[in-house]
Design a protein around this motif. Structure first.
Motif, PDB file in Angstrom:
ATOM      1  N   ARG A   1      40.563  41.603  38.163  1.00 25.86           N
ATOM      2  CA  ARG A   1      39.757  41.745  39.387  1.00 25.86           C
ATOM      3  C   ARG A   1      40.312  40.880  40.504  1.00 25.86           C
ATOM      4  N   ASP A   2      40.084  41.333  41.749  1.00 24.26           N
ATOM      5  CA  ASP A   2      40.485  40.520  42.896  1.00 24.26           C
ATOM      6  C   ASP A   2      39.377  39.530  43.234  1.00 24.26           C
ATOM      7  N   ALA A   3      39.564  38.794  44.329  1.00 20.20           N
ATOM      8  CA  ALA A   3      38.615  37.731  44.680  1.00 20.20           C
ATOM      9  C   ALA A   3      37.239  38.283  45.016  1.00 20.20           C
ATOM     10  N   ARG A   4      37.156  39.577  45.357  1.00 23.45           N
ATOM     11  CA  ARG A   4      35.864  40.195  45.665  1.00 23.45           C
ATOM     12  C   ARG A   4      35.222  40.847  44.447  1.00 23.45           C
ATOM     13  N   GLY A   5      35.865  40.705  43.297  1.00 24.87           N
ATOM     14  CA  GLY A   5      35.292  41.248  42.077  1.00 24.87           C
ATOM     15  C   GLY A   5      35.648  42.688  41.795  1.00 24.87           C
ATOM     16  N   ARG A   6      36.513  43.280  42.600  1.00 21.31           N
ATOM     17  CA  ARG A   6      36.910  44.669  42.373  1.00 21.31           C
ATOM     18  C   ARG A   6      38.003  44.751  41.310  1.00 21.31           C
ATOM     19  N   VAL A   7      37.920  45.761  40.447  1.00 24.35           N
ATOM     20  CA  VAL A   7      38.983  45.996  39.468  1.00 24.35           C
ATOM     21  C   VAL A   7      40.178  46.579  40.209  1.00 24.35           C
ATOM     22  N   VAL A   8      41.292  45.861  40.206  1.00 27.28           N
ATOM     23  CA  VAL A   8      42.476  46.300  40.942  1.00 27.28           C
ATOM     24  C   VAL A   8      43.638  46.655  40.025  1.00 27.28           C
ATOM     25  N   ALA A   9      43.545  46.287  38.769  1.00 22.95           N
ATOM     26  CA  ALA A   9      44.605  46.602  37.811  1.00 22.95           C
ATOM     27  C   ALA A   9      44.043  46.441  36.411  1.00 22.95           C
ATOM     28  N   ALA A  10      44.831  46.864  35.440  1.00 27.34           N
ATOM     29  CA  ALA A  10      44.466  46.676  34.036  1.00 27.34           C
ATOM     30  C   ALA A  10      45.635  46.023  33.315  1.00 27.34           C
ATOM     31  N   LEU A  11      45.297  45.135  32.414  1.00 25.39           N
ATOM     32  CA  LEU A  11      46.286  44.408  31.605  1.00 25.39           C
ATOM     33  C   LEU A  11      46.116  44.841  30.158  1.00 25.39           C
TER      34      LEU A  11
END
Length: 598
Positions: free
Chosen positions: A538-548
């Motif tokens: 997640r980014d600083a705003r809590g949005r899922v931006v990628a998967a690991l």
């Protein structure tokens, strides 16, 4: 040579802090001048003049604090070091106040726009909005330019005192080719200072300044000053172009009107955000607060709300835990520097000319240090040019940005993630990947393979259908309800193996489960024998931006054993990536490279 003029070396009260800052400066110099991502201890010994034993203790302490990385004998700057620069940016308030204006101007003018502040005899950039073209024109946040080689410098020099002019002339005599300024090409021959003095007089008369290829051929810029309520110049807004688009006259004609139209609102923003000095009990600013965890030991990092009382010195506790190699005076001094980011706590602070700052009592409370200990660190920071005292208040100065900020500000998403992925692979001995959602597919943007006789072979840019992968289900789970439903409505799953979920209703349940549990495990649905486990990033705003994810062969154990062995390490790695993303993007967009969550 240092990046900017500073007082003579402190003889003073906190030697380890001085030596630690010297090591960080040299690491930054090597990264900025030579593009070296890592250096060896001997490089630091030669560059700082410190004994090898001292360098080893400083580097060991900085590594424990998370500010440098160690890989064998290779030493590098760590993203977490940016929290020192973030403390200055938060205390200045300039990115928050003027960033929106810079964005609007860049959009309207279709040119790169920056905000710069004076720093000794130089100019340092604190806001950057770039128009991305093949011919890229931009400076990094934290870059320092000689005042005489850029348009903001002429504006700032118009307010220099006699002593500041003397210091500028001394700096030019010592470094006539500008070799101490890695952001600009060095001169081929020394230049006369008379031209700069003439341009300063013109800037004072006109209220604006022009850079007509002073930095390098092809680059032109126009700057206007932004003043505080007292009329002093706080910063300059700078529009940069290339001679393929404008010459100096046409750029001036194009931008002075829009810049002048925005100036009253920008200056009003400075006045509106004028702070008071933060007194005892003030909480730290965003990006400058929290308690660092060093090898399981909490170390003060400027958190006013950490629950640490004055006199409860976390650095002392770390010293007891980590032994004689840990330099607690260095840890304390850097905690004080981070805490000065709380200068914004009195109401969103604005630059040095705007007042504000933190009192000694506030710094002591924020760091958990005794007043006498905090005072020694503050006085050292003031003497070295990283902070200033104004009555009872202390504020960080732009020079803090020389501590690794510019080279680290260039890092993109994958640059930030890969060191953590490498550590994950060393821990679990399986390959790790990072992917983003791209239409109905996932697309691999980073990968760290493991070395095995039988391993998963995937390259950057590879695409797979999201429905049949663990990363795809995690990314779908991160969508809002409407976007998720729309995606699933358009999916026509095909049986890639005997195990592939092809029923859309069942797939929706799997995605809902991934959303609820915070991970997804896919067992042989994409390819026979391939099992993968993924978590969101997640980014600083809590949005899922990628998967690991971690991929393994199904023959190495059961799905349940894979979950138990891999999931804790995956989640810990994702958390470290997220922490670095938050630090790196606290005051500006991520650097070049793969961009996510835009």
């Amino acid at each position: 040579m240092s990046f900017s003029p500073v007082p003579p070396p402190v003889n003073g009260p906190v030697g380890p802090l001085e030596r630690g800052l010297a090591v960080l400066r040299e690491l930054t110099r090597l990264a900025a001048h030579e593009g070296r991502t890592t250096v060896r201890p001997g490089d630091l010994v030669r560059g700082t003049g410190l004994a090898r034993s001292v360098v080893d203790r400083v580097v060991g302490t900085l590594e424990q604090l998370g500010y440098v990385t160690l890989d064998g004998r290779d030493i590098g700057l760590a993203v977490r070091l940016m929290e020192l620069g973030n403390a200055y940016l938060a205390a200045s308030g300039l990115p928050a106040a003027l960033g929106p204006f810079a964005e609007r101007l860049a959009d309207g003018l279709d040119e790169s726009v920056s905000v710069a502040v004076p720093d000794g005899g130089g100019v340092r950039f604190v806001v950057q909005v770039t128009r991305r073209r093949t011919m890229s024109l931009a400076f990094r946040i934290g870059d320092l330019l000689p005042a005489e080689r850029c348009s903001p410098g002429a504006l700032f020099a118009a307010e220099w005192s006699g002593a500041e002019w003397t210091a500028w002339r001394a700096r030019r005599a010592e470094d006539p080719l500008d070799t101490a300024f890695p952001a600009v090409p060095p001169r081929h021959r020394p230049a006369s200072g008379e031209d700069f003095e003439a341009r300063v007089k013109e800037a004072a008369r006109d209220g604006w300044a022009v850079d007509d290829q002073l930095i390098e051929p092809g680059l032109v810029a126009v700057s206007v000053p932004v003043r505080d309520a007292s009329g002093r110049i706080v910063c300059a807004v700078n529009v940069v172009s290339h001679t393929s688009r404008h010459d100096a006259d046409s750029l001036r004609a194009a931008v002075l009107g829009p810049l002048g139209a925005e100036l009253p609102a920008m200056e009003a923003a400075l006045t509106a955000r004028r702070p008071r000095p933060a007194a005892s009990g003030a909480s730290g600013a965003s990006g400058a607060s929290g308690v660092s965890v060093v090898s399981g030991v909490s170390v003060a990092s400027g958190a006013g709300d950490s629950g640490t009382a004055v006199g409860e010195d976390p650095a002392r506790m770390a010293k007891r835990e980590l032994g004689a190699g840990f330099l607690q005076s260095l840890a304390r001094g850097l905690a004080v520097l981070r805490a000065l980011g709380g200068a914004a706590s009195g109401g969103a602070a604005l630059g040095a000319a705007q007042g504000g700052g933190m009192t000694l009592s506030a710094v002591a409370e924020a760091t958990g240090l005794a007043r006498a200990t905090a005072r020694r660190s503050l006085l050292t920071l003031v003497e070295l040019g990283y902070a200033e005292a104004d009555g009872r208040a202390f504020r960080p100065l732009p020079r803090v940005l020389e501590l690794g900020y510019a080279p680290l500000a260039e890092l993109g998403f994958t640059d930030i993630a890969q060191p953590h992925m490498r550590e994950l692979v060393r821990t679990v001995h399986e390959s790790a990947s990072l992917a983003v959602l791209d239409g109905g597919d996932i697309r691999y943007i980073a990968r760290v393979p493991t070395v095995r006789i039988m391993s998963v072979n995937i390259t950057i840019g590879t695409r797979f259908p999201a429905y049949a992968t663990s990363m795809g289900r995690v990314l779908l789970a991160g969508l809002d309800a409407d976007a998720r439903a729309a995606h699933l409505a358009g999916v026509r799953p095909e049986p890639l193996t005997l195990h592939t979920v092809t029923d859309v209703a069942e797939l929706a349940r799997e995605v809902e489960r991934a959303a609820a549990e915070g991970y997804a495990l896919v067992d042989q649905e994409l390819e026979e024998g391939l099992r993968s486990l993924a978590v969101p990033v997640r980014d600083a705003r809590g949005r899922v931006v990628a998967a690991l994810n971690v991929a393994t062969h199904a023959g190495r154990g059961t799905a349940e054993s894979a979950r138990g062995e891999l999931l804790p390490a995956l989640r810990a790695t994702a958390a470290r990536i997220e922490a670095d993303l938050a630090t790196a993007s606290a005051h500006h967009a991520l650097g070049a490279g793969e961009r996510v969550g835009a």
